[in-house]
Design an enzyme around this catalytic site. Structure first.
Site, PDB file in Angstrom:
ATOM      1  N   ASP A 114       9.102   2.358   1.762  1.00  0.00           N
ATOM      2  CA  ASP A 114       7.961   3.146   2.215  1.00  0.00           C
ATOM      3  C   ASP A 114       7.790   2.899   3.712  1.00  0.00           C
ATOM      4  O   ASP A 114       7.328   1.846   4.135  1.00  0.00           O
ATOM      5  CB  ASP A 114       6.710   2.719   1.436  1.00  0.00           C
ATOM      6  CG  ASP A 114       5.452   3.476   1.873  1.00  0.00           C
ATOM      7  OD1 ASP A 114       5.474   4.115   2.941  1.00  0.00           O
ATOM      8  OD2 ASP A 114       4.449   3.403   1.137  1.00  0.00           O
ATOM      9  N   PHE A 140       0.853  -1.186   0.000  1.00  0.00           N
ATOM     10  CA  PHE A 140       0.000   0.000   0.000  1.00  0.00           C
ATOM     11  C   PHE A 140       0.890   1.237   0.000  1.00  0.00           C
ATOM     12  O   PHE A 140       1.745   1.390   0.864  1.00  0.00           O
ATOM     13  CB  PHE A 140      -0.940   0.040   1.213  1.00  0.00           C
ATOM     14  CG  PHE A 140      -1.889   1.206   1.146  1.00  0.00           C
ATOM     15  CD1 PHE A 140      -3.037   1.148   0.382  1.00  0.00           C
ATOM     16  CD2 PHE A 140      -1.615   2.389   1.820  1.00  0.00           C
ATOM     17  CE1 PHE A 140      -3.894   2.243   0.273  1.00  0.00           C
ATOM     18  CE2 PHE A 140      -2.467   3.486   1.735  1.00  0.00           C
ATOM     19  CZ  PHE A 140      -3.612   3.403   0.959  1.00  0.00           C
ATOM     20  N   LYS A 198       2.923   9.362   8.528  1.00  0.00           N
ATOM     21  CA  LYS A 198       1.933   9.233   9.602  1.00  0.00           C
ATOM     22  C   LYS A 198       2.346   9.803  10.963  1.00  0.00           C
ATOM     23  O   LYS A 198       1.732  10.753  11.431  1.00  0.00           O
ATOM     24  CB  LYS A 198       1.518   7.765   9.728  1.00  0.00           C
ATOM     25  CG  LYS A 198       0.699   7.330   8.516  1.00  0.00           C
ATOM     26  CD  LYS A 198       0.031   6.005   8.676  1.00  0.00           C
ATOM     27  CE  LYS A 198      -1.055   5.801   7.650  1.00  0.00           C
ATOM     28  NZ  LYS A 198      -0.664   5.058   6.450  1.00  0.00           N
TER      29      LYS A 198
HETATM   30  C1  LIG Z   1      -0.999   5.288   5.052  1.00  0.00           C
HETATM   31  C2  LIG Z   1       0.061   4.861   4.104  1.00  0.00           C
HETATM   32  C3  LIG Z   1       0.329   5.590   2.926  1.00  0.00           C
HETATM   33  C4  LIG Z   1      -0.525   6.769   2.502  1.00  0.00           C
HETATM   34  O1  LIG Z   1      -0.425   7.826   3.364  1.00  0.00           O
HETATM   35  P1  LIG Z   1      -1.490   9.047   3.247  1.00  0.00           P
HETATM   36  O2  LIG Z   1      -0.980  10.049   4.240  1.00  0.00           O
HETATM   37  O3  LIG Z   1      -2.827   8.479   3.596  1.00  0.00           O
HETATM   38  O4  LIG Z   1      -1.435   9.542   1.863  1.00  0.00           O
HETATM   39  C5  LIG Z   1       1.385   5.188   2.133  1.00  0.00           C
HETATM   40  N1  LIG Z   1       2.135   4.119   2.459  1.00  0.00           N
HETATM   41  C6  LIG Z   1       1.910   3.394   3.572  1.00  0.00           C
HETATM   42  C7  LIG Z   1       2.798   2.246   3.881  1.00  0.00           C
HETATM   43  C8  LIG Z   1       0.858   3.728   4.413  1.00  0.00           C
HETATM   44  O5  LIG Z   1       0.605   2.984   5.498  1.00  0.00           O
END
Ligand SMILES: *Cc1c(COP(=O)(O)O)cnc(C)c1O
Length: 394
Positions: free
Chosen positions: A221, A136, A250
């Site tokens: 990521d 994701f 986050k």
């Molecule tokens: C939540 C998340 C995103 C997206 O972040 P947003 O601030 O909602 O755009 C991208 N990568 C990972 C691994 C995430 O958990």
């Protein structure tokens, strides 16, 4: 109609229905607790999806925001500001990277990473990015394309060209897909949204070696796993590797929107005019992030995440030994998933009725992302509620 009803009705009437919201209106938070509009107290084991890592409304975060807001709310990136400079310096001190680009969210940090990788590879004709199934990476068009879950693509085709998916943890498949046009491999060390899937041992080291051998970039990521969540600043540290590019978001702003794309000095090739964000590195968000990092250091939250995360998983695994609906407990630090043999929706509702907020990662995985300040007593409470539900369900 009561306050709850009014807020719910306005929301459902006027806000696009992109979220399946639980029937709670939250009005206040302090530490690991939040309160709804009727005064009911909840223990927050999701912390805004891993955002409120230092707890809700930490006084030092609130003070940093208030001070900065009274001083300078925003100026454009045509000028220098002190909070941006100080946050960048802090991030360089706690990471192996050389430079940072500030964005406002995880998706934007990943967009920046994707753009940097393509820019880096342009002279060699390299543009393709390999990502993993069940990953994701966000909800913009490029980042849903990077996301290896077809359910997020549906209805938005055509996807961006130049992405290839491989099974997470499968080195042979990865090698097979390393064509001449690949500029980067993009992975989560622990897939969050996709089910809390931890990288198999040695996998990331092998991926790192493949990247070195073929001269391509490794992007990690760390939007969810980064900044202390797993007991280290970055989850990739558990696997003894250093990526070329890494993204954060986050937990970084303690609740304010901020994202960051960090890169090794020799990879950070973006130059004036190639990328920008009006709000990126906003002084208030940066001031909040500086406070978050300082709290994590002062309160030893990385160590706490490691210890209490270990305790939580140990207790969950013990419960799993006597309750066969629990199939697997996995994670690192306080990023924990529990896979059940059945859908966990009813359990999430049960937790809510008992005053605990938890999340999911797919239909059969319960997801815990408590604030890193969580106590053992609070973990025990969650285990007790889980046991109650399991006993009733049998
Ligand atoms: C939540 C998340 C995103 C997206 O972040 P947003 O601030 O909602 O755009 C991208 N990568 C990972 C691994 C995430 O958990």
């Amino acid at each position: 109609m009561n306050m709850y009803g009014k807020i719910r009705e306005k929301t459902d009437q006027h806000i696009m229905q992109t979220y399946n919201r639980l029937p709670i209106v939250l009005v206040e938070g302090k530490g690991a607790k939040v309160w709804d509009v009727d005064g009911k107290e909840y223990l927050d084991f999701l912390s805004g999806l891993g955002v409120d890592s230092v707890g809700h409304c930490h006084p030092e975060v609130v003070a940093a925001i208030q001070d900065q807001a009274a001083k300078l709310l925003h100026v454009s990136n045509l000028y220098y500001t002190e909070p941006q400079a100080n946050l960048a310096e802090l991030l360089m001190e706690l990471s192996p990277f050389g430079q940072v680009f500030f964005a406002n969210s995880g998706a934007e940090a990943n967009e920046a990473a994707i753009k940097l990788a393509r820019y880096w590879g342009k002279d060699q004709g390299r543009f393709r990015i390999i990502t993993a199934w069940h990953s994701f990476h966000g909800r913009t068009l490029a980042t849903i394309t990077a996301t290896g879950q077809p359910k997020y693509h549906k209805g938005f085709e055509p996807m961006m060209p130049g992405f290839t998916y491989v099974p997470f943890g499968d080195l042979v498949e990865l090698e097979k897909n390393l064509s001449d046009d690949v500029c980067a491999i993009m992975l989560e060390a622990i897939q969050g949204e996709g089910g809390v899937n931890v990288s198999p041992p040695d996998y990331l080291q092998e991926v790192r070696r493949l990247c070195d051998d073929t001269g391509i970039l490794l992007i990690m990521d760390e939007v969810q796993s980064g900044l202390g969540r797993t007991g280290k600043w970055f989850a990739f540290e558990h696997f003894d590797i250093i990526p070329d590019i890494c993204t954060l978001a986050k937990a970084l702003g303690g609740g304010l929107p901020i994202g960051a794309m960090l890169a090794k000095e020799d990879v950070a090739l973006l130059e004036p005019g190639t990328h920008a964000s009006t709000f990126g590195g906003n002084p208030v968000a940066c001031a909040a992030a500086i406070a978050v990092i300082s709290i994590m250091q002062k309160e030893g939250l990385l160590e706490k995440a490691k210890e209490n995360g270990g305790y939580l998983m140990e207790r969950l695994r013990k419960v799993g030994q006597t309750h066969s609906v629990i199939q697997e407990v996995r994670g690192k630090g306080l990023m924990v998933g529990v896979e059940f043999s059945q859908e966990v929706g009813p359990l999430v509702s049960y937790f809510q009725r008992q005053g605990v907020l938890v999340g999911t990662a797919g239909p059969r995985v319960l997801r815990f992302l408590p604030p890193l300040i969580i106590s053992r007593r609070e973990i025990d409470k969650v285990i007790d509620i889980l046991l109650e539900w399991l006993t009733q369900a049998e």
